[in-house]
Write a protein that holds these residues in place. Structure first.
Motif, PDB file in Angstrom:
ATOM      1  N   THR A 136     -55.052  25.688 -50.480  1.00  0.00           N
ATOM      2  CA  THR A 136     -55.642  26.964 -50.273  1.00  0.00           C
ATOM      3  C   THR A 136     -54.455  28.113 -50.500  1.00  0.00           C
ATOM      4  O   THR A 136     -53.602  27.851 -49.911  1.00  0.00           O
ATOM      5  CB  THR A 136     -56.530  27.185 -48.942  1.00  0.00           C
ATOM      6  N   ASP A 185     -59.361  30.985 -49.264  1.00  0.00           N
ATOM      7  CA  ASP A 185     -59.851  29.606 -49.350  1.00  0.00           C
ATOM      8  C   ASP A 185     -59.588  29.247 -50.712  1.00  0.00           C
ATOM      9  O   ASP A 185     -59.892  27.975 -51.157  1.00  0.00           O
ATOM     10  CB  ASP A 185     -61.128  29.326 -48.784  1.00  0.00           C
ATOM     11  N   SER A 186     -59.061  30.071 -51.541  1.00  0.00           N
ATOM     12  CA  SER A 186     -59.168  29.610 -53.203  1.00  0.00           C
ATOM     13  C   SER A 186     -57.867  28.915 -53.347  1.00  0.00           C
ATOM     14  O   SER A 186     -56.740  29.180 -52.817  1.00  0.00           O
ATOM     15  CB  SER A 186     -58.738  31.081 -53.965  1.00  0.00           C
TER      16      SER A 186
END
Length: 332
Positions: A136, A185-186
């Motif tokens: 993340t 959270d990417s």
């Protein structure tokens, strides 16, 4: 060791995330420079690649010492090369004198002494031979900050989690290009323009005088492909650049009619811009444009047409672009 080639992840233009989701995003200053991915094999060497994948290492010799800062630790880092003005702000005009010198090491070395660059690091894609791409943003950012890479020609600026409205307001207050919003959270999406990264550019508006136009091509044959605009200063029309986007089909047709009615054989700009094929008009039409910044020469960067200002005369617009100092404003 051989490091994996990783094309940089790109941001999508947009607006701030909804207030209810603000805490799920990190906010970084949008930098106006040249995007680079730095490959450090761990032996003290550095290879810099542009967004296109081109090796541009030789253009920035002062960044070679970054390799020594991570000697023994192979890494692939994402960042932006900047040239800073006297106020410490990124100035793309200054950087242009450094770009394109990858095949001229001697010239690059001379320019480095005159206009040194600064590499801003904002992501870690590989570390110690392990890919961080599946991690993340929060995890990758943590690994990057643990490296503590802050040196004479590079730094790792802090990212702000939450408080997006305040962050954007601060970029406007300090004359910065904008903001990049990154979802916590990417994962990293190589070579993809992703909605997980959103870029917001601070645009300004100005009223400008139309002094000419360039004929369009293809389906725009007979219509203006771009208009040439300027600003009045002490009674003289100074060229401020060309605007080629922002019209609907109907608006372009109407603009063509107005330009034909104002046709002139005399260039109204002083000095005349070097625009091959330009057609001149009497400087009586006023338009509103949005733009990111102005160069020190007074040219608009990334201008977009908004509307005709039939309520204004050229004299009404004279002060519009002269208020405040020019700014410079560009890569995620």
């Amino acid at each position: 060791m051989t490091l994996p080639l990783i094309p940089p992840m790109l941001a999508t233009p947009g607006t701030l995330p909804p207030a209810a989701q603000d805490g799920r995003w990190a906010y970084e200053t949008k930098q106006d420079g040249q995007r680079v991915v730095a490959y450090l094999a761990g032996d003290g060497g550095v290879v810099l690649r542009a967004r296109s994948g081109e090796d541009i290492t030789a253009a920035y010799p002062e960044l070679q010492s970054l390799g020594a800062a991570l000697a023994g630790t192979p890494a692939v880092l994402d960042g932006e090369v900047l040239a800073l003005d006297q106020q410490g702000r990124a100035d793309f005009q200054l950087l242009q004198g450094r770009m394109g010198l990858a095949h001229s090491p001697a010239r690059a070395a001379r320019r480095a002494g005159q206009t040194p660059v600064h590499l801003v690091l904002f992501d870690a894609l590989s570390l110690g031979g392990r890919s961080l791409v599946p991690l993340t943003y929060t995890q990758r950012r943590g690994r990057l900050e643990e490296l503590a890479l802050n040196g004479p020609f590079w730094s790792t600026p802090a990212a702000l989690v939450g408080h997006g409205e305040q962050a954007l307001a601060a970029t406007r207050e300090h004359g910065l290009e904008g903001l990049v919003c990154k979802r916590l959270d990417s994962v990293y999406e190589p070579g993809t323009r992703s909605r997980s990264w959103i870029k917001i550019r601070n645009l300004r508006t100005a009223d400008v005088v139309v002094g000419g136009w360039l004929p369009g091509r293809g389906r725009l044959d007979g219509l203006p492909g771009a208009v040439l605009v300027g600003r009045l200063a002490a009674g003289v029309l100074r060229y401020a650049g060309s605007v080629g986007t922002g019209w609907s089909d109907a608006e372009r047709v109407e603009l063509a009619r107005l330009l034909r009615a104002a046709a002139s054989d005399v260039c109204p700009f002083t000095p005349a811009p070097r625009q091959a094929g330009a057609r001149w008009v009497l400087p009586r039409l006023v338009g509103e444009v949005a733009f990111s910044t102005r160069t020190r020469a007074g040219l608009l960067r990334q201008p977009v047409w908004h509307r005709l200002r039939g309520d204004l005369t050229p004299e009404d617009s004279a002060a519009d672009l002269t208020d405040g100092p020019p700014e410079t404003g560009g890569g995620v």
